[in-house]
Structures are given as structure tokens and as C-alpha cells.
Design a protein around this motif. Structure first.
Motif, PDB file in Angstrom:
ATOM      1  N   GLY A  50      -2.615  -2.221  -7.766  1.00 47.48           N
ATOM      2  CA  GLY A  50      -1.718  -3.134  -6.929  1.00 47.48           C
ATOM      3  C   GLY A  50      -1.274  -2.531  -5.582  1.00 47.48           C
ATOM      4  O   GLY A  50      -1.209  -3.024  -4.613  1.00 47.48           O
ATOM      5  N   ARG A  51      -0.879  -1.230  -5.677  1.00 45.09           N
ATOM      6  CA  ARG A  51      -0.463  -0.440  -4.433  1.00 45.09           C
ATOM      7  C   ARG A  51      -1.740  -0.220  -3.375  1.00 45.09           C
ATOM      8  O   ARG A  51      -1.345  -0.588  -2.342  1.00 45.09           O
ATOM      9  CB  ARG A  51      -0.006   0.957  -4.554  1.00 45.09           C
ATOM     10  N   THR A  52      -3.005  -0.283  -4.056  1.00 44.65           N
ATOM     11  CA  THR A  52      -4.168   0.010  -3.273  1.00 44.65           C
ATOM     12  C   THR A  52      -4.546  -1.456  -2.559  1.00 44.65           C
ATOM     13  O   THR A  52      -4.876  -1.358  -1.234  1.00 44.65           O
ATOM     14  CB  THR A  52      -5.330   0.274  -3.985  1.00 44.65           C
ATOM     15  N   GLN A  53      -4.254  -2.351  -3.290  1.00 40.17           N
ATOM     16  CA  GLN A  53      -4.582  -3.718  -2.771  1.00 40.17           C
ATOM     17  C   GLN A  53      -3.555  -4.027  -1.605  1.00 40.17           C
ATOM     18  O   GLN A  53      -4.042  -4.798  -0.665  1.00 40.17           O
ATOM     19  CB  GLN A  53      -4.824  -4.698  -3.876  1.00 40.17           C
ATOM     20  N   LEU A  54      -2.324  -3.874  -1.984  1.00 45.23           N
ATOM     21  CA  LEU A  54      -1.542  -4.077  -0.854  1.00 45.23           C
ATOM     22  C   LEU A  54      -1.400  -3.319   0.260  1.00 45.23           C
ATOM     23  O   LEU A  54      -1.172  -3.821   1.208  1.00 45.23           O
ATOM     24  CB  LEU A  54       0.026  -3.785  -1.672  1.00 45.23           C
ATOM     25  N   ARG A  55      -1.845  -1.934   0.210  1.00 43.97           N
ATOM     26  CA  ARG A  55      -2.234  -1.282   1.418  1.00 43.97           C
ATOM     27  C   ARG A  55      -3.386  -2.073   2.224  1.00 43.97           C
ATOM     28  O   ARG A  55      -2.915  -2.077   3.519  1.00 43.97           O
ATOM     29  CB  ARG A  55      -2.468   0.265   1.185  1.00 43.97           C
ATOM     30  N   LYS A  56      -4.108  -2.281   1.655  1.00 49.32           N
ATOM     31  CA  LYS A  56      -5.568  -2.752   2.349  1.00 49.32           C
ATOM     32  C   LYS A  56      -4.998  -4.199   3.002  1.00 49.32           C
ATOM     33  O   LYS A  56      -5.437  -4.602   3.892  1.00 49.32           O
ATOM     34  CB  LYS A  56      -6.434  -3.303   1.400  1.00 49.32           C
ATOM     35  N   GLN A  57      -4.234  -5.054   2.280  1.00 49.63           N
ATOM     36  CA  GLN A  57      -3.737  -6.347   2.891  1.00 49.63           C
ATOM     37  C   GLN A  57      -2.449  -6.463   3.671  1.00 49.63           C
ATOM     38  O   GLN A  57      -1.989  -7.361   4.163  1.00 49.63           O
ATOM     39  CB  GLN A  57      -3.563  -7.390   1.610  1.00 49.63           C
ATOM     40  N   GLU A  58      -1.983  -5.237   3.958  1.00 48.71           N
ATOM     41  CA  GLU A  58      -0.647  -5.041   4.463  1.00 48.71           C
ATOM     42  C   GLU A  58      -0.400  -5.705   5.943  1.00 48.71           C
ATOM     43  O   GLU A  58       0.237  -6.414   6.346  1.00 48.71           O
ATOM     44  CB  GLU A  58      -0.255  -3.558   4.579  1.00 48.71           C
ATOM     45  N   GLU A  59      -1.563  -5.447   6.830  1.00 47.54           N
ATOM     46  CA  GLU A  59      -1.722  -6.177   8.290  1.00 47.54           C
ATOM     47  C   GLU A  59      -1.821  -7.558   8.226  1.00 47.54           C
ATOM     48  O   GLU A  59      -1.030  -8.109   8.815  1.00 47.54           O
ATOM     49  CB  GLU A  59      -2.776  -5.372   8.739  1.00 47.54           C
ATOM     50  N   ALA A  60      -2.512  -7.994   7.091  1.00 47.47           N
ATOM     51  CA  ALA A  60      -2.562  -9.592   7.057  1.00 47.47           C
ATOM     52  C   ALA A  60      -1.607 -10.044   6.567  1.00 47.47           C
ATOM     53  O   ALA A  60      -1.113 -11.296   7.061  1.00 47.47           O
ATOM     54  CB  ALA A  60      -3.908  -9.895   6.168  1.00 47.47           C
ATOM     55  N   ILE A  61      -0.895  -9.555   5.863  1.00 49.65           N
ATOM     56  CA  ILE A  61       0.385 -10.129   5.089  1.00 49.65           C
ATOM     57  C   ILE A  61       1.473  -9.975   6.438  1.00 49.65           C
ATOM     58  O   ILE A  61       2.054 -10.983   6.513  1.00 49.65           O
ATOM     59  CB  ILE A  61       0.858  -9.195   4.047  1.00 49.65           C
ATOM     60  N   MET A  62       1.458  -9.011   7.204  1.00 49.61           N
ATOM     61  CA  MET A  62       2.591  -8.966   8.083  1.00 49.61           C
ATOM     62  C   MET A  62       2.205 -10.135   9.024  1.00 49.61           C
ATOM     63  O   MET A  62       3.098 -10.547   9.768  1.00 49.61           O
ATOM     64  CB  MET A  62       2.763  -7.534   8.829  1.00 49.61           C
ATOM     65  N   ALA A  64       0.763 -12.830   8.628  1.00 46.58           N
ATOM     66  CA  ALA A  64       0.849 -14.242   8.138  1.00 46.58           C
ATOM     67  C   ALA A  64       2.252 -14.809   8.333  1.00 46.58           C
ATOM     68  O   ALA A  64       2.290 -16.041   8.191  1.00 46.58           O
ATOM     69  CB  ALA A  64       0.373 -14.243   6.619  1.00 46.58           C
ATOM     70  N   ASN A  65       3.166 -14.103   8.468  1.00 42.55           N
ATOM     71  CA  ASN A  65       4.614 -14.507   8.575  1.00 42.55           C
ATOM     72  C   ASN A  65       4.952 -15.500   7.586  1.00 42.55           C
ATOM     73  O   ASN A  65       5.404 -16.704   7.706  1.00 42.55           O
ATOM     74  CB  ASN A  65       4.883 -15.304   9.997  1.00 42.55           C
ATOM     75  N   TRP A  68       7.563 -14.324   1.889  1.00 40.56           N
ATOM     76  CA  TRP A  68       7.561 -13.242   1.071  1.00 40.56           C
ATOM     77  C   TRP A  68       6.929 -12.137   1.648  1.00 40.56           C
ATOM     78  O   TRP A  68       5.525 -11.949   1.627  1.00 40.56           O
ATOM     79  CB  TRP A  68       6.994 -13.345  -0.237  1.00 40.56           C
ATOM     80  N   GLY A  69       7.575 -11.223   2.167  1.00 40.18           N
ATOM     81  CA  GLY A  69       7.032 -10.060   3.053  1.00 40.18           C
ATOM     82  C   GLY A  69       6.357  -8.834   2.154  1.00 40.18           C
ATOM     83  O   GLY A  69       6.171  -8.954   0.872  1.00 40.18           O
ATOM     84  N   ILE A  70       6.213  -7.797   2.542  1.00 42.84           N
ATOM     85  CA  ILE A  70       5.696  -6.592   1.865  1.00 42.84           C
ATOM     86  C   ILE A  70       6.498  -6.261   0.719  1.00 42.84           C
ATOM     87  O   ILE A  70       6.212  -5.770  -0.349  1.00 42.84           O
ATOM     88  CB  ILE A  70       5.183  -5.692   2.839  1.00 42.84           C
ATOM     89  N   GLY A  71       8.137  -6.066   1.119  1.00 43.86           N
ATOM     90  CA  GLY A  71       8.947  -5.680   0.193  1.00 43.86           C
ATOM     91  C   GLY A  71       9.082  -6.334  -1.083  1.00 43.86           C
ATOM     92  O   GLY A  71       9.057  -5.810  -2.146  1.00 43.86           O
ATOM     93  N   ALA A  72       9.066  -7.686  -0.937  1.00 45.04           N
ATOM     94  CA  ALA A  72       8.966  -8.354  -2.124  1.00 45.04           C
ATOM     95  C   ALA A  72       7.824  -8.259  -3.113  1.00 45.04           C
ATOM     96  O   ALA A  72       7.721  -8.115  -4.354  1.00 45.04           O
ATOM     97  CB  ALA A  72       9.100 -10.036  -1.748  1.00 45.04           C
ATOM     98  N   ARG A  73       6.671  -8.090  -2.488  1.00 44.65           N
ATOM     99  CA  ARG A  73       5.427  -7.699  -3.108  1.00 44.65           C
ATOM    100  C   ARG A  73       5.405  -6.401  -3.769  1.00 44.65           C
ATOM    101  O   ARG A  73       5.009  -6.206  -5.133  1.00 44.65           O
ATOM    102  CB  ARG A  73       4.313  -8.083  -2.260  1.00 44.65           C
ATOM    103  N   ARG A  74       6.005  -5.530  -3.057  1.00 39.29           N
ATOM    104  CA  ARG A  74       6.120  -4.043  -3.684  1.00 39.29           C
ATOM    105  C   ARG A  74       6.987  -4.071  -4.830  1.00 39.29           C
ATOM    106  O   ARG A  74       6.901  -3.551  -5.733  1.00 39.29           O
ATOM    107  CB  ARG A  74       6.736  -3.245  -2.754  1.00 39.29           C
ATOM    108  N   LEU A  75       7.963  -4.799  -4.611  1.00 36.55           N
ATOM    109  CA  LEU A  75       9.157  -5.058  -5.846  1.00 36.55           C
ATOM    110  C   LEU A  75       8.528  -5.901  -7.033  1.00 36.55           C
ATOM    111  O   LEU A  75       8.756  -5.404  -8.086  1.00 36.55           O
ATOM    112  CB  LEU A  75      10.560  -5.809  -5.148  1.00 36.55           C
ATOM    113  N   GLY A  76       7.761  -6.520  -6.682  1.00 36.47           N
ATOM    114  CA  GLY A  76       6.899  -7.256  -7.632  1.00 36.47           C
ATOM    115  C   GLY A  76       5.974  -6.398  -8.597  1.00 36.47           C
ATOM    116  O   GLY A  76       6.023  -6.131  -9.975  1.00 36.47           O
ATOM    117  N   ILE A  77       5.255  -5.346  -7.910  1.00 35.43           N
ATOM    118  CA  ILE A  77       4.604  -4.539  -8.486  1.00 35.43           C
ATOM    119  C   ILE A  77       5.425  -3.256  -9.306  1.00 35.43           C
ATOM    120  O   ILE A  77       5.020  -3.035 -10.626  1.00 35.43           O
ATOM    121  CB  ILE A  77       3.537  -3.701  -7.620  1.00 35.43           C
TER     122      ILE A  77
END
Length: 94
Positions: A50-62, A64-65, A68-77
């Protein structure tokens, strides 16, 4: 020859206290180890992947506006991981 039908074994009443005592017996050690290691292993896998995939997709998530941002996704993991580890620890001590 028998004189009549015999009483089936399933019709014998067993006291509830005896049934509950049988249910509360301890598991064998290997069952407890597997039951503890499985959710903890899944938690480790979810945490690492989860952390690896989130790191790879972090720029695209930022970009996308989204709501649910990066923080919510990290909290989910972290939440899923903590829940699974808690289940493993509970299984170990109970």
C-alpha cells in the motif's frame, strides 16, 4: 430381530454447560500460531504494498484534486493494518 425402532443418537439431550465447556477448550499450539500469523502477515503485505503504490501514485493523486487526498489514503492503509494486527494479537492471547 428388534422389537421396535431404537432411539436415534441425535435425540439425546446434552446439557448446555457441557456443550459450552467443549467449545471453550484451547486450540492446539499450531492452530494458534497459524491463526495469529495469518492476519499479521496480511497486515505486513498491505502495509508494504500500500505504501509503495501510494508513493508511486502520489503525484497523480495530488494533481487530481480529489476530495480524499494523500492523508486520507495513508490513514486507510494504517487503519486496515492496525485492525489486522489487532486481530492477530487478539487471536494470540484468547
Amino acid at each position: 430381530m428388534s422389537s421396535g425402532p431404537s432411539k436415534p443418537i441425535f435425540d439425546v439431550e446434552i446439557p448446555l454447560s457441557k456443550v459450552l465447556d467443549e467449545e471453550m477448550k484451547e486450540d492446539c499450539r499450531s492452530c494458534k500460531v497459524i491463526g495469529t500469523a495469518a492476519p499479521i502477515g496480511v497486515a505486513a503485505y498491505i502495509f508494504m504494498s500500500g505504501r509503495t503504490q501510494l508513493r508511486k501514485q502520489e503525484e497523480a493523486i495530488m494533481r487530481a484534486n480529489t476530495r480524499w487526498g494523500i492523508g486520507a489514503r495513508r490513514l486507510g492503509i494504517y487503519g486496515i493494518t492496525a485492525s489486522l494486527v489487532g486481530m492477530g494479537v487478539y487471536r494470540a492471547i484468547m
